[in-house]
Write a protein that holds these residues in place. Structure first.
Motif, PDB file in Angstrom:
ATOM      1  N   GLN A 150     -12.229 -63.421 -85.167  1.00 37.95           N
ATOM      2  CA  GLN A 150     -12.878 -64.102 -86.301  1.00 37.95           C
ATOM      3  C   GLN A 150     -14.123 -64.859 -85.824  1.00 37.95           C
ATOM      4  OE1 GLN A 150     -12.507 -64.181 -89.515  1.00 37.95           O
ATOM      5  NE2 GLN A 150     -13.655 -65.994 -90.114  1.00 37.95           N
ATOM      6  N   THR A 173     -18.055 -64.594 -87.155  1.00 41.81           N
ATOM      7  CA  THR A 173     -18.970 -65.671 -87.557  1.00 41.81           C
ATOM      8  C   THR A 173     -20.267 -65.616 -86.745  1.00 41.81           C
ATOM      9  OG1 THR A 173     -18.085 -67.316 -86.006  1.00 41.81           O
ATOM     10  CG2 THR A 173     -17.024 -67.195 -88.142  1.00 41.81           C
ATOM     11  N   LEU A 211     -22.406 -62.959 -88.269  1.00 45.95           N
ATOM     12  CA  LEU A 211     -23.072 -63.440 -89.494  1.00 45.95           C
ATOM     13  C   LEU A 211     -24.285 -64.293 -89.134  1.00 45.95           C
ATOM     14  CD1 LEU A 211     -19.982 -64.473 -91.663  1.00 45.95           C
ATOM     15  CD2 LEU A 211     -21.765 -62.900 -92.382  1.00 45.95           C
ATOM     16  N   GLN A 236      -7.317 -64.248 -98.871  1.00 47.92           N
ATOM     17  CA  GLN A 236      -8.394 -64.759 -98.019  1.00 47.92           C
ATOM     18  C   GLN A 236      -9.737 -64.609 -98.752  1.00 47.92           C
ATOM     19  OE1 GLN A 236     -10.714 -62.779 -95.357  1.00 47.92           O
ATOM     20  NE2 GLN A 236     -10.235 -63.992 -93.555  1.00 47.92           N
ATOM     21  N   GLN A 237      -9.916 -63.487 -99.428  1.00 50.18           N
ATOM     22  CA  GLN A 237     -11.162 -63.282-100.164  1.00 50.18           C
ATOM     23  C   GLN A 237     -11.207 -64.167-101.414  1.00 50.18           C
ATOM     24  OE1 GLN A 237     -13.913 -61.363 -99.190  1.00 50.18           O
ATOM     25  NE2 GLN A 237     -12.751 -61.413 -97.301  1.00 50.18           N
ATOM     26  N   ASN A 255     -16.911 -65.871 -99.520  1.00 50.72           N
ATOM     27  CA  ASN A 255     -18.123 -65.050 -99.538  1.00 50.72           C
ATOM     28  C   ASN A 255     -19.068 -65.411-100.675  1.00 50.72           C
ATOM     29  OD1 ASN A 255     -17.854 -63.622 -97.155  1.00 50.72           O
ATOM     30  ND2 ASN A 255     -16.268 -62.345 -98.092  1.00 50.72           N
ATOM     31  N   PHE A 293     -21.273 -67.448 -98.644  1.00 48.68           N
ATOM     32  CA  PHE A 293     -22.137 -66.709 -97.727  1.00 48.68           C
ATOM     33  C   PHE A 293     -23.111 -65.759 -98.423  1.00 48.68           C
ATOM     34  CE2 PHE A 293     -18.806 -67.972 -94.643  1.00 48.68           C
ATOM     35  CZ  PHE A 293     -19.649 -68.822 -93.945  1.00 48.68           C
ATOM     36  N   ASN A 324     -19.681 -72.639 -89.947  1.00 52.94           N
ATOM     37  CA  ASN A 324     -18.656 -71.603 -89.813  1.00 52.94           C
ATOM     38  C   ASN A 324     -18.428 -71.248 -88.340  1.00 52.94           C
ATOM     39  OD1 ASN A 324     -16.896 -69.666 -90.849  1.00 52.94           O
ATOM     40  ND2 ASN A 324     -18.477 -68.097 -91.006  1.00 52.94           N
ATOM     41  N   PHE A 370     -11.959 -73.339 -94.132  1.00 54.61           N
ATOM     42  CA  PHE A 370     -11.788 -71.883 -94.111  1.00 54.61           C
ATOM     43  C   PHE A 370     -11.823 -71.373 -92.670  1.00 54.61           C
ATOM     44  CE2 PHE A 370     -13.411 -67.590 -93.779  1.00 54.61           C
ATOM     45  CZ  PHE A 370     -12.564 -66.894 -94.631  1.00 54.61           C
ATOM     46  N   GLY A 418      -9.639 -68.070 -92.407  1.00 49.61           N
ATOM     47  CA  GLY A 418     -10.537 -67.087 -91.786  1.00 49.61           C
ATOM     48  C   GLY A 418      -9.806 -66.330 -90.687  1.00 49.61           C
ATOM     49  N   TRP A 429      -6.214 -62.581 -90.322  1.00 54.43           N
ATOM     50  CA  TRP A 429      -6.294 -61.480 -89.340  1.00 54.43           C
ATOM     51  C   TRP A 429      -5.164 -61.565 -88.334  1.00 54.43           C
ATOM     52  CZ3 TRP A 429      -9.140 -57.749 -90.962  1.00 54.43           C
ATOM     53  CH2 TRP A 429     -10.254 -58.008 -91.769  1.00 54.43           C
ATOM     54  N   ASN A 450      -9.004 -56.257 -97.607  1.00 52.55           N
ATOM     55  CA  ASN A 450     -10.058 -57.249 -97.355  1.00 52.55           C
ATOM     56  C   ASN A 450     -11.392 -56.712 -97.872  1.00 52.55           C
ATOM     57  OD1 ASN A 450     -12.468 -58.148 -95.629  1.00 52.55           O
ATOM     58  ND2 ASN A 450     -10.966 -59.708 -95.128  1.00 52.55           N
ATOM     59  N   ASN A 471     -13.588 -58.042-100.988  1.00 52.93           N
ATOM     60  CA  ASN A 471     -14.924 -58.456-100.591  1.00 52.93           C
ATOM     61  C   ASN A 471     -15.936 -57.830-101.569  1.00 52.93           C
ATOM     62  OD1 ASN A 471     -17.370 -58.686 -99.138  1.00 52.93           O
ATOM     63  ND2 ASN A 471     -16.276 -58.712 -97.197  1.00 52.93           N
TER      64      ASN A 471
END
Ligand code: BGC
Length: 532
Positions: A167, A171, A174, A302-303, A308, A311, A338, A413, A418, A422, A445, A449
């Motif tokens: 995870q 991040t 991203l 999670q979603q 998101n 984000f 994050n 999160f 986050g 997983w 996921n 998403n």
């Protein structure tokens, strides 16, 4: 031979400890390297936002007079990746069982590189979209199988922390994407979009080439009945001599667990083996169908936390408040929060456990989201006026307070749901359905998403539902649902081997799982059966 009470099957503590060999630093390094796969995931979902806003790119796709992409073009470019990843994740389960975990990840890297080359070469919509679909397939392979691979090779004491490392890499991906697109967005040539796209080949090369030198998962070899290869692989992932008694004991346990599962499940063909994921009763926490639904719903929830939304849409959202002079910088700050918060989860996940982590994380996120929403409907985002065509917030400090709570929300999160989602999907499935279970969960996921990315503009857009910051009431309510979900349905898997997780789910409900301790091993149960 294990020391056990012949009547009860309860085995001595030293035998229970033997179910996993001790581990060297080199072995830890192998597990940590695999988490690099997260960079793909993060970078690939992150770069497209920046590219879509680039002037050169917009004109190339929508024509010389365009100032923004047409909605259908933008939606197609963004969503085609999720379609690819969704399909990739689903296929990946089969490939991982057939060709091996490691091979499937390397294959995913190769497919991804082909997709990236197509996108880089594109000078129009069609090739770009085809390239994103192909790259998506590769990301799907990698994202599903990396979690499977890492969970299967990581030592039990740090399995949660190691999968959280994945995870962490998401991040970082991203963040890298945000920085690279920021750096090239003002180029007035094809380099503006080609550089951020082409750079990804580097991640694929590092992961793909690196993995060629790593061992295959020993659990895969056991599933294939290749005990000697499993022994060698286990020796490498634990940094021990393959013939040592440590490796022997761990191998016995994995093998005995698999034999036990095989006795419990009928031999079936291809369709039957998929149906196995949905066998048993929904009312029973230990049934396959419950585990599959748990994995799918964990990723869905999670979603549903709304992460998101922050984000993908925070830049647009913050622009609308009129209180933020550089919305891009603000969303970069969320991305940074994050990245910097995620390492706390390495400790949380092993200290407090998965269940408490998800429970407290959902509480923290729900509180922050309700606060953001409440400020919004009273004094914040929703209260703006226009002066000479410029939107100005009535209450800048209220907007700042909202931004602060969004950042705290991201902290919650990043340290809980986050990584937690997983970690858990790698742990809850028995070997017989593990690859498919993880694949289905990962596909879920990507599916959610996509759905959230797709519906959000309709929820907040002024010409549609126009919820503005009231949308945080929705995310807050969904996080409140996550609290109930975690309390009733999420088991504690901390500190157990994957085989002990199977045992625990068989014996107690999720609510009692944190107190469960193993009292026997599969190897000793088998031994008892043979002597009987
Ligand atoms: C989620 C992604 C999200 C990312 C943010 C991941 O665990 O699955 O959808 O964008 O975390 O860090």
């Amino acid at each position: 031979m294990s020391k056990q009470d012949t009547e009860t099957g309860v085995v001595a503590a030293e035998t229970l400890d033997r179910v996993e060999a001790p581990v060297t630093w080199r072995a830890y390094a192998i597990c940590v390297f695999a988490s690099f796969g997260g960079i793909f995931f993060g970078y690939d979902s992150g770069y497209i936002g920046g590219v879509q806003g680039m002037d050169y790119f917009i004109k190339m796709i929508s024509g010389p007079d365009a100032t923004e992409l047409l909605s259908w073009q933008s939606s197609l470019i963004v969503s085609i990746l999720s379609v690819g990843t969704f399909c990739g994740a689903l296929i990946a389960g089969d490939l991982a069982d057939y060709f091996g975990r490691r091979f499937t990840i390397v294959l995913g890297c190769a497919v991804f590189i082909v997709g990236v080359i197509l996108q880089t070469a594109s000078a129009g919509l069609v090739l770009l979209v085809v390239g994103r679909a192909v790259a998506g397939l590769g990301v799907g392979f990698v994202s599903a199988v990396i979690v499977l691979y890492m969970s299967e090779i990581a030592p039990k004491k740090v399995r949660g922390a190691i999968v959280s490392g994945y995870q962490f890499c998401i991040t970082i991906g991203l963040l890298l994407a945000a920085c690279v697109t920021y750096g090239t967005e003002n180029f007035d040539n094809a380099g503006s979009y080609r550089i951020p796209i082409a750079l990804q080949i580097l991640w694929a090369l590092i992961l793909g080439i690196g993995l060629m030198f790593l061992p295959e998962s020993p659990r895969y070899f056991i599933k294939k009945g290749k005990v000697e290869e499993a022994r060698k692989a286990l020796g490498r992932v634990r940094g021990q001599d393959p013939n040592s008694h440590y490796v022997e004991a761990e191998l016995n346990e994995i093998r005995a667990n698999h034999e036990y599962e095989k006795r419990m499940t009928p031999e079936t063909g291809y369709i039957g083996s998929w149906l196995l994921c949905f066998s048993g009763s929904v009312g029973l926490a230990s049934s396959n169908v419950r585990k599959t639904l748990l994995g799918i719903s964990l990723q869905m929830m999670q979603q549903w936390t709304g992460v998101n939304f922050v984000f993908y849409y925070s830049t647009i959202f913050l622009k609308g408040t009129g209180a933020v002079s550089n919305p891009f910088l603000m969303s970069l700050i969320f991305t940074l929060v994050n990245v910097l918060s995620t390492p706390f989860s390495f400790w949380f996940v092993e200290r407090f456990g998965r269940r408490s982590m998800l429970l407290w994380g959902a509480i923290g996120m729900a509180v922050c989201e309700f606060i953001v929403a409440a400020i919004g409907v009273t004094v914040g985002f929703n209260h703006t006026h226009v002066v000479n065509g410029v939107t100005i917030a009535n209450n800048i400090s209220a907007v700042n307070a909202q931004i602060a709570f969004i950042a705290i929300y991201i902290f919650f999160f990043a340290t809980t749901w986050g990584p937690g989602a997983w970690v858990l999907i790698g742990e809850i499935f028995p070997l017989s359905i593990r690859s498919r279970g993880v694949a289905l969960s990962t596909a879920s996921n990507w599916f959610w998403n996509f759905i959230i990315g797709f519906i959000t503009p309709y929820l907040v857009g002024s010409q549609y539902a126009n919820m503005q910051s009231g949308v945080f009431f929705l995310w807050g309510a969904l996080c409140a649902l996550c609290i109930v979900y975690a309390y009733f349905l999420v088991p504690e898997t901390k500190g157990l081997t994957l085989e002990q997780v199977d045992q625990m789910l068989d014996e107690v409900s999720p609510r009692k799982s944190a107190a469960w301790k193993p009292t026997t091993t599969f190897a000793s149960m088998e031994e008892k059966q043979t002597t009987a």
